[in-house]
Scaffold this motif. Sequence first.
Motif, PDB file in Angstrom:
ATOM      1  N   TYR A   1       0.836  -1.209   0.000  1.00  0.00           N
ATOM      2  CA  TYR A   1       0.000   0.000   0.000  1.00  0.00           C
ATOM      3  C   TYR A   1       0.865   1.250   0.000  1.00  0.00           C
ATOM      4  N   GLU A   2       0.404   2.239  -0.746  1.00  0.00           N
ATOM      5  CA  GLU A   2       1.043   3.556  -0.719  1.00  0.00           C
ATOM      6  C   GLU A   2      -0.049   4.618  -0.851  1.00  0.00           C
TER       7      GLU A   2
ATOM      8  N   GLY B   1      -8.656   5.201   5.679  1.00  0.00           N
ATOM      9  CA  GLY B   1      -8.326   5.484   4.293  1.00  0.00           C
ATOM     10  C   GLY B   1      -8.069   4.221   3.501  1.00  0.00           C
ATOM     11  N   ILE B   2      -7.459   3.201   4.140  1.00  0.00           N
ATOM     12  CA  ILE B   2      -7.224   1.918   3.462  1.00  0.00           C
ATOM     13  C   ILE B   2      -8.530   1.151   3.317  1.00  0.00           C
ATOM     14  N   LEU B   3      -9.336   1.137   4.372  1.00  0.00           N
ATOM     15  CA  LEU B   3     -10.603   0.406   4.324  1.00  0.00           C
ATOM     16  C   LEU B   3     -11.543   0.999   3.284  1.00  0.00           C
ATOM     17  N   ASN B   4     -11.431   2.329   3.061  1.00  0.00           N
ATOM     18  CA  ASN B   4     -12.318   2.983   2.100  1.00  0.00           C
ATOM     19  C   ASN B   4     -12.147   2.422   0.689  1.00  0.00           C
ATOM     20  N   ILE B   5     -10.953   1.884   0.403  1.00  0.00           N
ATOM     21  CA  ILE B   5     -10.718   1.285  -0.917  1.00  0.00           C
ATOM     22  C   ILE B   5     -11.605   0.057  -1.111  1.00  0.00           C
TER      23      ILE B   5
ATOM     24  N   THR C   1      -2.461   3.549  -3.965  1.00  0.00           N
ATOM     25  CA  THR C   1      -2.257   2.330  -4.769  1.00  0.00           C
ATOM     26  C   THR C   1      -2.232   1.133  -3.822  1.00  0.00           C
ATOM     27  N   LEU C   2      -2.880   0.061  -4.253  1.00  0.00           N
ATOM     28  CA  LEU C   2      -2.971  -1.161  -3.446  1.00  0.00           C
ATOM     29  C   LEU C   2      -2.776  -2.348  -4.372  1.00  0.00           C
TER      30      LEU C   2
ATOM     31  N   ALA D   1      -9.109  10.845   0.816  1.00  0.00           N
ATOM     32  CA  ALA D   1      -9.158   9.391   0.650  1.00  0.00           C
ATOM     33  C   ALA D   1      -8.059   8.702   1.435  1.00  0.00           C
ATOM     34  N   VAL D   2      -6.929   9.384   1.608  1.00  0.00           N
ATOM     35  CA  VAL D   2      -5.795   8.778   2.327  1.00  0.00           C
ATOM     36  C   VAL D   2      -6.101   8.632   3.813  1.00  0.00           C
TER      37      VAL D   2
END
Length: 1328
Positions: free
Chosen positions: A34-35, A135-139, A261-262, A795-796
């Motif tokens: 993840y970045e 922010g990661i879960l939102n993806i 990016t994931l 988003a982050v």
Amino acid sequence: MKAVVLALTVALVASQQINLVPDFVAGKTFVYNYEGRILGGVPQEGLAKAGVKISSKVLISSTAQNICVLKLLEPKLFEYSGVWPEDSFTPATKLTSALKSQLVTPIKFEYSNGVVGKVFAPAGVSSTVLNLHRGILNIFQLNLKKTQHVYELHEDGTQGVCKTHYMIREDGRTNHIAVTKSKDLTDCHERVIKDIGLAYLETCVECQQRLKSQTGTATYTYDMKFIDAQPVVSEARVEEVHEFSAFNTLNGAAQMRANQTLNLLEVQNKPTAPSTDQYSARGNLRYEFGTEILQTPIQLLKINNVQAQIVEVLKHLVENNVNKVHDDAPLKYVQLVQLLRFATMDDIVAIWAQYKTKPDYRRWILDTIPVIGTPVALKFINHKFQADELTKPELIQGLLFTLHMVKANPDTLRMTASLALDPKIKSIPMLRELIMLGYGSMIARYCAEVPSCPADLLKPIHDIVAEATSRADMHELTLALKVLGNAGHPSSIKPIMKLLPGFGSAAANLPMKVKDNAILALRRIAKTEPNMVQTVALQLYMDKTLHPELRMVACILLFDTKPSVALMSTIADALDKEPSMQVTSFTYSHMKSLTRSMAPDFVNVAAAANVAIRILSPRLDRLSFRFSRAFRADVYLSPVMLGAAASAFIINDGANIVPRAVVAKSRAYLAGAASDVLEVGVRTEGLQQVVTKIQAGNENTDWMTKIKHIMKDWRNLLPTNQPLASMYVKLLGQEIAFGQIDKHLIESVMEQAAQVATGKREYLREIVRALQIGIDVQYSKPMMPAEVRRILPTAVGLPMEFSHYTAAVAAASINVQATITPHLHKQTEPITLDHLRKTNVELHAEARPSIVMQTFAVIGVNTAFIQAAAIAKGKIHINVPGKLSVRAELPKNNFKVELVPVACPDHVATISFETVAVARNVEDLPSQRVVSLAPPAPSDAQPTWFPTSFQRTLCGVIPKIRTRACLDISFRNAGFIHNDLIYYIVGHHTVRISVSKADGPALERLELEVQLGPEAAEKLSKGISLVQDEGSEESNILLRLREMLKAGLKNIGSSSSSSSSSISSNQSPSNSSSSSSSKRSRSSSSSKISSSSSSSSSSSSARTSEATSTRGSFQQFHKNKYLALEEVAGTSSSSFEKQAKLLGDSVPPAFAIIARAVRTDRALGYQLAAYLDKSTSRVQIVFSSTAQNDKWKICADGVLPSKHKIAAKLAWGVDCQEYSVHAKIETGLHESKLAARLKLKWERLPEILNILSIYTKRTSDYITVVAPLVGISVDTTNNKNRQIVLIVSISDKDSVNIVFRCPKMTLSRKNVPLPICLSHDYDQHAAL
């Protein structure tokens, strides 16, 4: 059979549908790389940006049904401040180490059907770190439909529930699924956003229909593949863009861009274990605000011991802002505010106890507490008030700012309500009014943030309204209505309606002022509930039995509700049958002013008004200004989303020249928002009563006698049953103060003034003693007039902030020393004003005022751990020292002021502006990176319309005082990159002003001396003579004027025997003259008709006939007093000539004013002498240089031959002989009507004015075309050269006729309405 086939087909299709919803298989761990990155600045590459990046491995596994665990592995934080994309991110190693324990702590979350539910985390994980997880879960938030590939819905996420568009593509060859999701971040409900300092602003929806000041969008791209027949997100990319501009985003804007990016690395066959700590529910996917609300984005503080840090900053501010303001004082003041926001009540009380006895520290604390805006501020002021530790001025200042800046929540509302009911507060009426108004404003702010705010908040105020009505307590009722007006809550409509006629029985017993306040209290409610208020306002307006004033106030309210075309037409139709001319004039003028409105929120109202105005008669345009009127003017520049509006309402009753009420309001539009900046209202019922009493006196009494009578009997003129005048002030739509002037107040002020003047109060002794001992004061005042913030999640998971701060600190060191002779402070008897008049006073004062103001505009990331932002910084630094000496010889009426040069700083004024990119973290503050947003322009940059860099110094010397002033200008911008306004703003701009001594003789001092009385002649440095040679043929300043008056006297004398009869029977000669004039006009016209068309000849004849009627003779009023000029002047021509040269030869000057610049080599300056000859009613003023060889002068001479005539002359040049202008104002009869005439003549004017002749010709040509279109008659017959005549004659009590004659034409217009009604006997016999 067909049914069976259909059933089999449906079953087959259903079996072929693929499950698209991603999920995590139990017992496995999905490892992602993840970045997340966020960058802010101007979007163009090649400019500096600031940002933050986080990189990590992400482990996700399912531990139970619908419960998953997310853990970060090897997290790293980076910061960026440099030119994009050339520079690289810098690792924030210390910050990563400090936050590592929180970052690597696993969190839990609910996940079902692609939707993230609740989030769980241990208490040790801060809100900021948990937001990074969000922010990661939102993806992984995916609302995928099996039956649709393109659809829209409102989807929940970190920013709230926003409009989302889905597009799904299936690749049967690779067995992959591609999903594209886009979000409109400006179309959200339940939006996660925090606005600070914007509660009093209105969102202008119409302003943003075409252009927007802020935009936001996010695009999600997914690549999904199947693992064990289960769809899994294998790759995801997110790009989110926010743009903001104070004008509009099309002209260039600051930009925040977030990227994520994931990538799926592997799937492990073991689950990820959660932490052993206790987990608790921490909300859902939506962003959670933390300490960033208390953290200012312009500086980052690491708070270890808040109390000690506050003391440190406080000492710095007190010690370094004594004689002048320290350069970084505003920034330090903001730092003090920020620290106090983190402080507890105990911390602030401890600091207060330590420094409350030290005046400088005490003042800084009390100036800062209201600004912090936390509930602690209100609690502290209330606590210290109850302990009697605050003076009344300190308490008023503290509450005034605290009530409008403190965060509105149930606790602060409850605290304010209890404070208003406190018995100690009730004993101070002014303070209670302040708190009550602040309570209403606090409710308005709370309801703006919480739209579902309960009506119970206003129940105490509604109870006060009911109780005050039953007790007929008009003051209490007025105060309660103003509180309801500030609150603007719809629940107040019914209690207010009970006070209005036609809605409640209580209205019959209420005075007009209270009913007006009840209607005005609905104006703020009309912004949110226009339909409900419109019904009330329309009923009041249409009720013709009500007082006109009440209906006009209802008209204001009605138009505030923005009526439709149908309603506006209904109003226009009713206006045709309206019996009250006051209501008619007010409504028509209000409607007419709205037709010209350019404001976006009044576009529909303007269109409706344009339709309605055509229904009404044009005669309403000609109504006199003595009727009530409404005015409105506005301008709106759509390309920059900037505008302003001003309106004024004048309510008259026709019986008095003083209006009953006047309301003036200004409104501003900026960046899609609007606000009523300032509103002032005045009522003058009592003043109207006083004017009526004065006018009711003897009409034959002159004004001087009336004034003496007023001064003697002023107490009986003042009304006892109502105030003389009342006034209110609104700021940003909130009433902050109101008051009234009544008989009791005036008597109290007059009594105190008399006690001071007669020595009954020892104020004068205290002032004299203080001045003689000496006053040495160092004073400083901090301010933070602007703190406007908007915080949005990205988003982050990091917060993005748009904010604007302005802070200023002013300081002054003042030293005053006085010498008074004889010494008054030693005498035992009281000191009075009579004692002071017999003394000589010498006052020496030195002041060093300075001010530093800094303003910041920020867009970027702001957290308690890390900041990365683009900042625009502006600074104004002014330091102007001065030294002053004042000498007053009161017995001799001599006053002298001296300005002595002092040492100036290098720059007396500096204005600078720069834009920078800043990145810093709390663990490594010394290593913060600051880079200018605009890099140097390359050598091959294309030229632009405005230079990209500039530096120049402009200097000039003031020759008389040998002072050198320099203006240093330098700037560097990024205009070479793109031709937009924002790129010319980006960069560094500086303007400096310096003042220094020039080469040559030094300036010692500047003097200004005033001498009153006959002694003024002794102060003139040289005798004033208009003609040096007695035998010169040049005329004196009034010679030609006298000759003109003498010639007029001879003509009057020769016809004096018939003057009376000619005037008394002027009606017949006037008609005869008019008739003969008309015959000559027709004869002249008939000779021209033969060579012109019939239509043009008809027009010409009509115009000529009308113009001829405006050229009637002007009969002057002359009486015996006018003839006295001859007697005073004497029969000898030599004595007349001598007197005409200079009054100073026979009359001492009334006063003299001498201004000098004293240098080491000589003294330069100018002198002005004024003379008054009461016997001839003549005034003369001569202005000249004090230099003996300078003959250039300005001479002004005036004479009052009679009460019907004033004559004056202005001459200038060498001995006032080069240029001159004559003016004469006289009264008389014009066309048998009382008139006044102004005649302006000139003989010679400076050559530079002849240049205007070209434009005069163009203007006259334009006037001849345009004037008839607006009802002005034009006659192009030539008049006398070098002469202008203006005649104004009274046609009736509310209109005049105007004739204007210039050399090339004559303009005239009849029946021009007057703003007031003239109450005068127009009989010319009475006038004579």
